[in-house]
Structures are given as structure tokens and as C-alpha cells.
Design a protein around this motif. Sequence first.
Motif, PDB file in Angstrom:
ATOM      1  N   PHE A 117       4.017   2.573  -2.364  1.00 37.66           N
ATOM      2  CA  PHE A 117       3.149   1.408  -2.203  1.00 37.66           C
ATOM      3  C   PHE A 117       2.866   1.132  -0.729  1.00 37.66           C
ATOM      4  N   SER A 118       3.868   1.246   0.102  1.00 43.19           N
ATOM      5  CA  SER A 118       3.699   1.013   1.539  1.00 43.19           C
ATOM      6  C   SER A 118       2.740   2.029   2.148  1.00 43.19           C
ATOM      7  N   HIS A 119       2.840   3.269   1.716  1.00 46.97           N
ATOM      8  CA  HIS A 119       1.957   4.337   2.207  1.00 46.97           C
ATOM      9  C   HIS A 119       0.515   4.119   1.736  1.00 46.97           C
ATOM     10  N   LYS A 120       0.347   3.623   0.523  1.00 41.40           N
ATOM     11  CA  LYS A 120      -0.975   3.426  -0.070  1.00 41.40           C
ATOM     12  C   LYS A 120      -1.686   2.183   0.471  1.00 41.40           C
ATOM     13  N   ALA A 121      -0.929   1.174   0.886  1.00 39.57           N
ATOM     14  CA  ALA A 121      -1.461  -0.144   1.232  1.00 39.57           C
ATOM     15  C   ALA A 121      -2.611  -0.155   2.244  1.00 39.57           C
ATOM     16  N   PRO A 122      -2.543   0.572   3.358  1.00 37.20           N
ATOM     17  CA  PRO A 122      -3.629   0.448   4.348  1.00 37.20           C
ATOM     18  C   PRO A 122      -5.009   0.885   3.850  1.00 37.20           C
ATOM     19  N   ASN A 123      -5.085   1.723   2.831  1.00 40.65           N
ATOM     20  CA  ASN A 123      -6.372   2.249   2.370  1.00 40.65           C
ATOM     21  C   ASN A 123      -6.701   1.877   0.931  1.00 40.65           C
ATOM     22  N   TYR A 124      -6.063   0.868   0.417  1.00 45.94           N
ATOM     23  CA  TYR A 124      -6.237   0.484  -0.980  1.00 45.94           C
ATOM     24  C   TYR A 124      -6.748  -0.949  -1.038  1.00 45.94           C
ATOM     25  N   LEU A 125      -7.578  -1.248  -2.033  1.00 47.65           N
ATOM     26  CA  LEU A 125      -8.058  -2.613  -2.219  1.00 47.65           C
ATOM     27  C   LEU A 125      -6.890  -3.470  -2.694  1.00 47.65           C
ATOM     28  N   LEU A 126      -6.513  -4.434  -1.884  1.00 45.36           N
ATOM     29  CA  LEU A 126      -5.316  -5.239  -2.144  1.00 45.36           C
ATOM     30  C   LEU A 126      -5.664  -6.616  -2.689  1.00 45.36           C
ATOM     31  N   CYS A 127      -4.672  -7.270  -3.252  1.00 45.54           N
ATOM     32  CA  CYS A 127      -4.826  -8.627  -3.761  1.00 45.54           C
ATOM     33  C   CYS A 127      -3.643  -9.467  -3.277  1.00 45.54           C
ATOM     34  N   CYS A 184      -2.328 -15.749  -9.545  1.00 46.41           N
ATOM     35  CA  CYS A 184      -2.792 -14.898 -10.641  1.00 46.41           C
ATOM     36  C   CYS A 184      -1.667 -14.670 -11.651  1.00 46.41           C
ATOM     37  N   PRO A 185      -1.921 -14.937 -12.924  1.00 49.80           N
ATOM     38  CA  PRO A 185      -0.874 -14.750 -13.928  1.00 49.80           C
ATOM     39  C   PRO A 185      -0.575 -13.269 -14.219  1.00 49.80           C
ATOM     40  N   ARG A 186      -1.451 -12.362 -13.798  1.00 48.23           N
ATOM     41  CA  ARG A 186      -1.265 -10.933 -14.062  1.00 48.23           C
ATOM     42  C   ARG A 186      -0.690 -10.181 -12.855  1.00 48.23           C
ATOM     43  N   ARG A 187      -0.353 -10.896 -11.803  1.00 45.07           N
ATOM     44  CA  ARG A 187       0.054 -10.235 -10.556  1.00 45.07           C
ATOM     45  C   ARG A 187       1.303  -9.360 -10.697  1.00 45.07           C
ATOM     46  N   ALA A 188       2.224  -9.736 -11.543  1.00 42.15           N
ATOM     47  CA  ALA A 188       3.482  -8.985 -11.664  1.00 42.15           C
ATOM     48  C   ALA A 188       3.274  -7.569 -12.208  1.00 42.15           C
ATOM     49  N   SER A 189       2.138  -7.334 -12.867  1.00 42.65           N
ATOM     50  CA  SER A 189       1.867  -6.002 -13.407  1.00 42.65           C
ATOM     51  C   SER A 189       0.629  -5.355 -12.792  1.00 42.65           C
ATOM     52  N   CYS A 190       0.089  -5.954 -11.722  1.00 37.38           N
ATOM     53  CA  CYS A 190      -1.139  -5.454 -11.096  1.00 37.38           C
ATOM     54  C   CYS A 190      -0.812  -4.632  -9.846  1.00 37.38           C
ATOM     55  N   LEU A 191      -1.270  -3.385  -9.835  1.00 38.93           N
ATOM     56  CA  LEU A 191      -1.019  -2.516  -8.681  1.00 38.93           C
ATOM     57  C   LEU A 191      -1.583  -3.103  -7.390  1.00 38.93           C
ATOM     58  N   ARG A 192      -2.734  -3.748  -7.459  1.00 37.80           N
ATOM     59  CA  ARG A 192      -3.355  -4.284  -6.240  1.00 37.80           C
ATOM     60  C   ARG A 192      -2.467  -5.347  -5.590  1.00 37.80           C
ATOM     61  N   TRP A 193      -1.867  -6.196  -6.401  1.00 39.31           N
ATOM     62  CA  TRP A 193      -0.984  -7.231  -5.864  1.00 39.31           C
ATOM     63  C   TRP A 193       0.344  -6.621  -5.411  1.00 39.31           C
ATOM     64  N   LEU A 194       0.915  -5.740  -6.209  1.00 41.94           N
ATOM     65  CA  LEU A 194       2.206  -5.135  -5.870  1.00 41.94           C
ATOM     66  C   LEU A 194       2.118  -4.294  -4.594  1.00 41.94           C
ATOM     67  N   VAL A 195       1.048  -3.530  -4.446  1.00 40.30           N
ATOM     68  CA  VAL A 195       0.871  -2.735  -3.224  1.00 40.30           C
ATOM     69  C   VAL A 195       0.666  -3.669  -2.030  1.00 40.30           C
ATOM     70  N   VAL A 203      -9.236  -8.340  -2.393  1.00 36.08           N
ATOM     71  CA  VAL A 203      -9.999  -8.984  -3.459  1.00 36.08           C
ATOM     72  C   VAL A 203     -10.401 -10.373  -2.989  1.00 36.08           C
ATOM     73  N   ASN A 204     -11.641 -10.750  -3.276  1.00 36.87           N
ATOM     74  CA  ASN A 204     -12.146 -12.077  -2.910  1.00 36.87           C
ATOM     75  C   ASN A 204     -11.570 -13.118  -3.871  1.00 36.87           C
ATOM     76  N   PRO A 205     -10.716 -14.012  -3.383  1.00 32.44           N
ATOM     77  CA  PRO A 205     -10.100 -15.003  -4.276  1.00 32.44           C
ATOM     78  C   PRO A 205     -11.085 -16.052  -4.789  1.00 32.44           C
ATOM     79  N   CYS A 261     -10.438 -10.610 -14.058  1.00 31.32           N
ATOM     80  CA  CYS A 261     -10.626  -9.743 -12.901  1.00 31.32           C
ATOM     81  C   CYS A 261     -10.880  -8.292 -13.321  1.00 31.32           C
ATOM     82  N   ALA A 262     -12.054  -7.798 -12.991  1.00 31.83           N
ATOM     83  CA  ALA A 262     -12.416  -6.407 -13.291  1.00 31.83           C
ATOM     84  C   ALA A 262     -11.668  -5.431 -12.383  1.00 31.83           C
ATOM     85  N   LEU A 263     -11.049  -5.939 -11.332  1.00 33.73           N
ATOM     86  CA  LEU A 263     -10.332  -5.097 -10.377  1.00 33.73           C
ATOM     87  C   LEU A 263      -8.857  -4.926 -10.726  1.00 33.73           C
ATOM     88  N   TYR A 264      -8.421  -5.561 -11.790  1.00 31.61           N
ATOM     89  CA  TYR A 264      -7.031  -5.447 -12.222  1.00 31.61           C
ATOM     90  C   TYR A 264      -6.686  -3.993 -12.519  1.00 31.61           C
TER      91      TYR A 264
END
Length: 144
Positions: free
Chosen positions: A7-17, A22-33, A47-49, A59-62
Motif C-alpha cells: 500500500f505504501s509503494h502504491k500510494a503516490p500513484n494511486y487515486l486515494l480517498c 465513509c461507511p465503506r472505508r474499512a474495505s475500500c482500497l482507495r482509503w486503505l492505501v 477523491v473529491n469529497p 461512490c463509483a470509485l470504490y
Amino acid sequence: MTEKEIFSHKAPNYLLCFINECPRRASCLRWLVGQELQSNEYNILSVNPMHPEVKANKCALYREKKHVRYAKGMMHFYNEMTRSQEIGIKHRLIVHYGRRQYYEYRRGERLISPEMQAFIGQVCKEHGYTKVPHYDGWQDDYAW
């Protein structure tokens, strides 16, 4: 690599949240990364809040935190096919993915998602090849 390192390696180039409400954050890659983003990054994609779908929990980006099985490489893909099947299938895949991407998939430089595998299988059936397509290998990874 541990999940945290991935996740740390992916973070700089990934769309983050960073939407903590957000109630889905615990299972969302964007939030976890996003939680593994290093503090030395000046610019990030986020992601634009304020987007109405995000606020409405649609969220279509989930991206669910789950592993999927990617195929890797197609160097021996056509070995059991007739020449006419090979020509037809190859042409259709190049038209669909583009010449450059097709050869990146073929050489194993890009992973082939389960959705792409289904499409490729359908193309094979349309050209009379009814066996399961043969890929060079398999790799489990997150569905980024």
C-alpha cells in the motif's frame, strides 16, 4: 512484501480517498492505501469529497479490498489453435486492445484481469476454439 509495504509503494500513484465519514472505508482500497501515504509527498490524486455520489454513498470509485487472479503472458496461447483461429483471434484482440497493449499482455508485461480473460475466452469461442485459453502463468493481486 507485506500489505502495508504494498500500500505504501502504491500510494503516490494511486487515486486515494481520505473521507473518514465513509461507511465503506474499512474495505475500500482507495482509503486503505491513503492511510499509508508518506508525509513527504507534495502532490497526490484524491477523491473529491464534495461529489454528490460520494456523499450519497454511491461512490463509483470504490474498490473492494479483495484479491483476484490475473493471467500473465500469452506466449503459448495459440499453440493448440489452427492458423485461421490464431489469425482471427489475434486480429480481434489487437483491434480491441491496440497493438502495443496486446503485445504487452502477450509478453506478460501487463496482467490480464478476470474481465479481460472472459472477453478473450468469448473471442476464442467466436472463432471456433472451444478449449480454455492457455496463459503462461497466474498472479494473485488486488483489483486495483
